[in-house]
Design a protein around this motif. Structure first.
Motif, PDB file in Angstrom:
ATOM      1  N   GLY A  11      49.761  36.076  44.898  1.00 25.32           N
ATOM      2  CA  GLY A  11      50.275  36.839  43.746  1.00 25.32           C
ATOM      3  C   GLY A  11      49.767  36.276  42.438  1.00 25.32           C
ATOM      4  N   GLY A  15      45.547  39.363  42.951  1.00 22.13           N
ATOM      5  CA  GLY A  15      46.453  40.006  43.908  1.00 22.13           C
ATOM      6  C   GLY A  15      47.366  41.013  43.236  1.00 22.13           C
ATOM      7  N   ALA A  34      52.905  32.138  47.908  1.00 20.71           N
ATOM      8  CA  ALA A  34      53.420  30.861  48.415  1.00 20.71           C
ATOM      9  C   ALA A  34      54.412  30.212  47.454  1.00 20.71           C
ATOM     10  CB  ALA A  34      52.258  29.910  48.688  1.00 20.71           C
ATOM     11  N   LEU A  35      54.140  30.317  46.156  1.00 21.04           N
ATOM     12  CA  LEU A  35      54.972  29.596  45.182  1.00 21.04           C
ATOM     13  C   LEU A  35      56.316  30.296  44.971  1.00 21.04           C
ATOM     14  CD1 LEU A  35      52.307  28.835  42.407  1.00 21.04           C
ATOM     15  CD2 LEU A  35      53.180  27.276  44.173  1.00 21.04           C
ATOM     16  N   PRO A  42      48.183  25.609  32.811  1.00 25.45           N
ATOM     17  CA  PRO A  42      47.201  26.324  31.982  1.00 25.45           C
ATOM     18  C   PRO A  42      45.862  26.457  32.716  1.00 25.45           C
ATOM     19  CG  PRO A  42      48.194  24.471  30.796  1.00 25.45           C
ATOM     20  CD  PRO A  42      48.564  24.307  32.233  1.00 25.45           C
ATOM     21  N   ALA A  44      42.855  29.954  32.778  1.00 27.31           N
ATOM     22  CA  ALA A  44      41.990  30.739  31.899  1.00 27.31           C
ATOM     23  C   ALA A  44      42.691  31.039  30.576  1.00 27.31           C
ATOM     24  CB  ALA A  44      41.596  32.038  32.591  1.00 27.31           C
ATOM     25  N   ASN A  45      41.887  31.150  29.548  1.00 28.58           N
ATOM     26  CA  ASN A  45      42.426  31.482  28.224  1.00 28.58           C
ATOM     27  C   ASN A  45      42.183  32.935  27.863  1.00 28.58           C
ATOM     28  OD1 ASN A  45      43.339  28.850  27.428  1.00 28.58           O
ATOM     29  ND2 ASN A  45      41.171  28.284  27.454  1.00 28.58           N
ATOM     30  N   HIS A 124      56.559  32.621  50.201  1.00 26.99           N
ATOM     31  CA  HIS A 124      56.022  33.123  51.470  1.00 26.99           C
ATOM     32  C   HIS A 124      54.585  32.618  51.611  1.00 26.99           C
ATOM     33  CE1 HIS A 124      59.504  35.676  51.783  1.00 26.99           C
ATOM     34  NE2 HIS A 124      59.041  36.264  52.872  1.00 26.99           N
ATOM     35  N   GLU A 125      54.465  31.468  52.282  1.00 26.84           N
ATOM     36  CA  GLU A 125      53.127  30.882  52.438  1.00 26.84           C
ATOM     37  C   GLU A 125      52.524  31.295  53.783  1.00 26.84           C
ATOM     38  OE1 GLU A 125      52.992  26.639  52.368  1.00 26.84           O
ATOM     39  OE2 GLU A 125      50.822  26.600  52.741  1.00 26.84           O
ATOM     40  N   ALA A 154      43.822  37.250  48.403  1.00 28.81           N
ATOM     41  CA  ALA A 154      43.622  37.002  46.963  1.00 28.81           C
ATOM     42  C   ALA A 154      44.288  35.658  46.697  1.00 28.81           C
ATOM     43  CB  ALA A 154      44.237  38.117  46.138  1.00 28.81           C
ATOM     44  N   ASP A 155      44.031  34.725  47.616  1.00 31.97           N
ATOM     45  CA  ASP A 155      44.773  33.463  47.622  1.00 31.97           C
ATOM     46  C   ASP A 155      43.957  32.301  47.071  1.00 31.97           C
ATOM     47  OD1 ASP A 155      43.241  33.913  49.864  1.00 31.97           O
ATOM     48  OD2 ASP A 155      44.604  32.973  51.281  1.00 31.97           O
ATOM     49  N   VAL A 160      43.259  30.369  52.327  1.00 30.67           N
ATOM     50  CA  VAL A 160      43.570  30.207  53.750  1.00 30.67           C
ATOM     51  C   VAL A 160      43.089  31.456  54.500  1.00 30.67           C
ATOM     52  CG1 VAL A 160      45.556  30.232  55.318  1.00 30.67           C
ATOM     53  CG2 VAL A 160      45.495  28.623  53.433  1.00 30.67           C
ATOM     54  N   LEU A 278      38.538  16.915  34.641  1.00 31.31           N
ATOM     55  CA  LEU A 278      38.009  17.566  35.844  1.00 31.31           C
ATOM     56  C   LEU A 278      36.655  16.957  36.168  1.00 31.31           C
ATOM     57  CD1 LEU A 278      38.666  21.391  35.202  1.00 31.31           C
ATOM     58  CD2 LEU A 278      39.868  19.913  36.822  1.00 31.31           C
ATOM     59  N   GLY A 298      38.684  38.096  44.239  1.00 35.47           N
ATOM     60  CA  GLY A 298      38.945  37.043  43.252  1.00 35.47           C
ATOM     61  C   GLY A 298      38.373  35.711  43.698  1.00 35.47           C
ATOM     62  N   GLY A 307      33.300  29.542  33.903  1.00 36.97           N
ATOM     63  CA  GLY A 307      34.176  30.644  33.471  1.00 36.97           C
ATOM     64  C   GLY A 307      33.703  31.989  33.996  1.00 36.97           C
ATOM     65  N   THR A 311      37.096  37.528  35.253  1.00 36.40           N
ATOM     66  CA  THR A 311      36.413  38.757  34.855  1.00 36.40           C
ATOM     67  C   THR A 311      35.903  39.504  36.093  1.00 36.40           C
ATOM     68  OG1 THR A 311      35.788  37.707  32.797  1.00 36.40           O
ATOM     69  CG2 THR A 311      34.439  39.538  33.486  1.00 36.40           C
TER      70      THR A 311
HETATM   71  C1  LIG Z   1      41.301  24.706  34.291  1.00 40.11           C
HETATM   72  C2  LIG Z   1      40.832  26.099  34.575  1.00 40.11           C
HETATM   73  C3  LIG Z   1      40.327  26.878  33.538  1.00 40.11           C
HETATM   74  C4  LIG Z   1      39.861  28.153  33.796  1.00 40.11           C
HETATM   75  N1  LIG Z   1      39.358  28.904  32.782  1.00 40.11           N
HETATM   76  C5  LIG Z   1      38.910  30.148  33.029  1.00 40.11           C
HETATM   77  C6  LIG Z   1      38.421  30.991  31.988  1.00 40.11           C
HETATM   78  O1  LIG Z   1      38.418  30.623  30.822  1.00 40.11           O
HETATM   79  N2  LIG Z   1      38.001  32.236  32.309  1.00 40.11           N
HETATM   80  C7  LIG Z   1      38.054  32.714  33.593  1.00 40.11           C
HETATM   81  O2  LIG Z   1      37.669  33.863  33.835  1.00 40.11           O
HETATM   82  N3  LIG Z   1      38.514  31.950  34.585  1.00 40.11           N
HETATM   83  C8  LIG Z   1      38.934  30.693  34.344  1.00 40.11           C
HETATM   84  N4  LIG Z   1      39.403  29.939  35.349  1.00 40.11           N
HETATM   85  C9  LIG Z   1      39.408  30.495  36.685  1.00 40.11           C
HETATM   86  C10 LIG Z   1      40.638  31.382  36.852  1.00 40.11           C
HETATM   87  O3  LIG Z   1      41.785  30.612  36.622  1.00 40.11           O
HETATM   88  C11 LIG Z   1      40.616  31.967  38.252  1.00 40.11           C
HETATM   89  O4  LIG Z   1      39.447  32.765  38.351  1.00 40.11           O
HETATM   90  C12 LIG Z   1      41.838  32.798  38.576  1.00 40.11           C
HETATM   91  O5  LIG Z   1      42.988  32.000  38.718  1.00 40.11           O
HETATM   92  C13 LIG Z   1      41.612  33.531  39.882  1.00 40.11           C
HETATM   93  O6  LIG Z   1      42.695  34.361  40.132  1.00 40.11           O
HETATM   94  P1  LIG Z   1      43.060  34.720  41.641  1.00 40.11           P
HETATM   95  O7  LIG Z   1      44.233  35.618  41.552  1.00 40.11           O
HETATM   96  O8  LIG Z   1      41.837  35.187  42.351  1.00 40.11           O
HETATM   97  O9  LIG Z   1      43.437  33.330  42.293  1.00 40.11           O
HETATM   98  P2  LIG Z   1      44.622  32.340  41.882  1.00 40.11           P
HETATM   99  O10 LIG Z   1      44.937  32.443  40.455  1.00 40.11           O
HETATM  100  O11 LIG Z   1      44.239  31.008  42.433  1.00 40.11           O
HETATM  101  O12 LIG Z   1      45.861  32.914  42.653  1.00 40.11           O
HETATM  102  C14 LIG Z   1      45.996  32.751  44.043  1.00 40.11           C
HETATM  103  C15 LIG Z   1      47.458  32.839  44.381  1.00 40.11           C
HETATM  104  O13 LIG Z   1      47.582  32.776  45.799  1.00 40.11           O
HETATM  105  C16 LIG Z   1      48.657  31.918  46.129  1.00 40.11           C
HETATM  106  N5  LIG Z   1      48.378  31.390  47.470  1.00 40.11           N
HETATM  107  C17 LIG Z   1      47.435  30.476  47.813  1.00 40.11           C
HETATM  108  N6  LIG Z   1      47.470  30.255  49.127  1.00 40.11           N
HETATM  109  C18 LIG Z   1      48.454  31.044  49.632  1.00 40.11           C
HETATM  110  C19 LIG Z   1      48.961  31.256  50.944  1.00 40.11           C
HETATM  111  N7  LIG Z   1      48.465  30.593  51.981  1.00 40.11           N
HETATM  112  N8  LIG Z   1      49.968  32.132  51.101  1.00 40.11           N
HETATM  113  C20 LIG Z   1      50.472  32.823  50.043  1.00 40.11           C
HETATM  114  N9  LIG Z   1      50.031  32.641  48.779  1.00 40.11           N
HETATM  115  C21 LIG Z   1      49.017  31.777  48.579  1.00 40.11           C
HETATM  116  C22 LIG Z   1      48.651  30.865  45.051  1.00 40.11           C
HETATM  117  O14 LIG Z   1      49.910  30.240  44.929  1.00 40.11           O
HETATM  118  C23 LIG Z   1      48.269  31.685  43.825  1.00 40.11           C
HETATM  119  O15 LIG Z   1      49.395  32.182  43.160  1.00 40.11           O
HETATM  120  C24 LIG Z   1      39.890  28.663  35.120  1.00 40.11           C
HETATM  121  C25 LIG Z   1      40.415  27.891  36.144  1.00 40.11           C
HETATM  122  C26 LIG Z   1      40.883  26.616  35.875  1.00 40.11           C
HETATM  123  C27 LIG Z   1      41.440  25.790  37.011  1.00 40.11           C
END
Ligand SMILES: Cc1cc2nc3c(=O)[nH]c(=O)nc-3n(C[C@H](O)[C@H](O)[C@H](O)COP(=O)(O)OP(=O)(O)OC[C@H]3O[C@@H](n4cnc5c(N)ncnc54)[C@H](O)[C@@H]3O)c2cc1C
Length: 511
Positions: A11, A15, A34-35, A42, A44-45, A124-125, A154-155, A160, A278, A298, A307, A311
């Motif tokens: 989520g 997702g 999961a959370l 913090p 993405a900005n 729900h992990e 979208a995890d 996983v 990092l 994602g 970055g 997007t």
């Molecule tokens: C420090 C930092 C800075 C960033 N800056 C930028 C930026 O400036 N611009 C940019 O475009 N991107 C940036 N990013 C990348 C951006 O944060 C990610 O692209 C974005 O979080 C991806 O979204 P997502 O929904 O695909 O995955 P996530 O945000 O990782 O969400 C995945 C979700 O799945 C859940 N999950 C994981 N495993 C399970 C499981 N087994 N069961 C159920 N739930 C699960 C997690 O708890 C989480 O809520 C940055 C990342 C970091 C770490």
């Protein structure tokens, strides 16, 4: 056992965006997260480029910004490999920006999903996944198994879903860089009122958001709205210090990079505040975005060093949502779901190219400095700035829909229209997830064909300067067919019929 149409694992932004796309297309997704609570960490900005227009086309730009006016791309410059792209050279910049902390974006998406009636099960992990011909069974920690017709992972980067589906995640890990970031304020005498950046002895004005590369690393100062400025350094081949990151560590790093001590003040007020070190970076793309009934979107599908990940991820969701919905509704052509991987791979590969080129251009060394000087000279050319701006904004992504008009396979242009209901932006007509035929031709010459095809049609006149006279938009607003003729001829009309049948085949019971 209940069989869900689509279960989305994760989520996060991707997702939740996918869940909203599905729901708007008439499918009830279930989101497993999961959370127990959304993370405040913090990340993405904000997002930039084409995705901002895509969010606008779903009515989400206003929700995310609180603004009632459409997005505008009015930044004077953007950065490519710590070099300025002078956007004032362009007739129309593609670099729309939507600055928003990721946690706030997730909050807005969650509110919207809740409004739409989407079920999000927190705590729900998912730990197990097994698929057969008819569906997918998911194991969830401490809960009964779940069954779905389709599952979308979208995890996130450590997906996983990806691992359990046996999908590889090849790419590059660079471990030479250490990036340090902190929210911190700088004494007023260091601020440059003209640019909003910093005046630094020996370096002049360091513009906001534009990293400065020196012989030892990069430095950037980003005064983003809503929290104290983000100060960052990146250095090469530095030993990893023990213990957690401190502001003193960042101060020392700034000294190594700039040769100057910049007085940083720790932020006060409500956090969370960034204070982060990092090591290294990854650029990886899954070798498949689909494995049977399981899809990846994602960060689960791709991560990029510099970055832009969000997007691409949000546009994965927009691409996959209507296709899964058509499949569930039984209206999809047989290969529709197979088009997800090649289409989104084009977008991911372009972002990889951008990340790798930029990583190489900010690396240390005299030879790179020479290369940067040459690239810097090229950046005075409008065409070069346009190409790079299109690359980093994702505007140059063109899906391969086979031969046709050059606009076919591209993201529909933004248009102002005079419709019978008044003046409207095309983006206001695409909030619903459905195909649309746009007829701007002389005397609405496509009316008969529109009736035959049974596709919702907007008959209008263009109020903006455009060559486009007619277009068939997929629900993701990519052009499945396009014309620039005032009255499309028989060949073009036949191509429109073919495109409509290719993406939206007539139901067996329709004549
Ligand atoms: C420090 C930092 C800075 C960033 N800056 C930028 C930026 O400036 N611009 C940019 O475009 N991107 C940036 N990013 C990348 C951006 O944060 C990610 O692209 C974005 O979080 C991806 O979204 P997502 O929904 O695909 O995955 P996530 O945000 O990782 O969400 C995945 C979700 O799945 C859940 N999950 C994981 N495993 C399970 C499981 N087994 N069961 C159920 N739930 C699960 C997690 O708890 C989480 O809520 C940055 C990342 C970091 C770490």
């Amino acid at each position: 056992m209940t069989v869900h149409d689509v279960v989305i694992v994760g989520g996060g932004p991707t997702g939740l965006m996918l869940a909203c796309e599905l729901k708007r297309a008439g499918v009830d997704p279930l989101v497993l997260e999961a959370l127990p609570e959304p993370t405040r960490e913090p990340k993405a900005n904000g997002v930039f480029g084409q995705v901002v227009r895509a969010l606008d086309r779903r009515g989400l730009y206003g929700r995310l910004t609180g603004s009632t006016t459409p997005p505008v791309a009015n930044s004077a410059y953007f950065m490519f490999a710590a070099m300025p792209l002078d956007l004032s050279l362009l007739d129309q910049s593609p670099l729309y920006a939507l600055p928003i902390p990721q946690a706030r974006m997730v909050e807005v998406f969650t509110e919207y999903a809740t409004e739409l009636g989407i079920e999000i099960r927190r705590d729900h992990e998912v730990t197990g996944l097994a698929q057969d011909e008819d569906g997918v069974t998911l194991t969830v920690v401490g809960r009964p198994d779940l069954r779905a017709r389709y599952v979308v992972g979208a995890d996130g980067a450590h997906s996983v879903t990806r691992k359990l589906s046996g999908i590889d995640f090849p790419g590059i890990t660079r471990d030479r860089t250490t990036s340090r970031s902190a929210h911190a304020t700088v004494a007023p005498e260091w601020l440059d009122p003209g640019t909003g950046g910093l005046t630094v002895p020996g370096h002049g004005v360091i513009r906001p958001f534009l990293p400065l590369r020196t012989a030892t690393g990069t430095f950037s100062y980003a005064p983003l709205p809503g929290h104290p400025p983000l100060v960052n350094t990146s250095e090469w081949d530095q030993p990893e210090p023990p213990g957690p990151m401190t502001l003193d560590e960042l101060r020392a790093s700034i000294h190594r990079v700039l040769g100057v001590d910049i007085p940083l003040v720790a932020p006060t007020g409500p956090g969370p505040h960034v204070l982060r070190r990092l090591r290294g970076s990854n650029t990886r793309v899954a070798d498949r975005f689909r494995c049977g009934r399981v899809f990846l979107a994602g960060d689960a599908a791709h991560i990029f060093a510099l970055g832009g990940a969000l997007t691409v991820g949000l546009q994965d969701a927009i691409n996959l949502g209507w296709k899964l919905a058509a499949e569930i509704h039984g209206t999809a052509p047989p290969d529709l779901l197979d088009t997800y991987d090649p289409e989104r791979r084009v977008a991911a590969d372009r972002m990889v190219l951008s990340a790798q080129a930029q990583s190489a251009l900010v690396a240390p060394g005299e030879d790179i400095t020479g290369l940067r000087a040459v690239v810097g000279e090229l950046l005075a050319e409008k065409s070069v700035v346009q190409r790079l701006a299109d690359l980093i904004s994702g505007t140059d992504v063109r899906y391969d829909f086979g031969p046709g008009h050059p606009l076919v396979g591209t993201f529909a242009p933004d248009l102002d229209l005079r419709t019978p209901a008044g003046r409207m932006r095309l983006a206001e007509l695409t909030h619903e997830t459905r195909p649309l035929l746009l007829d701007l031709t002389e005397g609405s010459s496509l009316a008969d064909l529109a009736a035959e095809l049974g596709i919702e049609t907007i008959t209008a006149q263009a109020a903006t300067d455009t060559d486009l006279t007619a277009a068939l938009l997929r629900p993701d607003t990519y052009l499945a067919w396009a014309s620039t003729s005032q009255i499309p001829d028989d060949k073009e009309r036949a191509a429109l019929r073919t495109a409509a049948h290719r993406w939206f085949p007539p139901r067996p019971d329709t004549p």
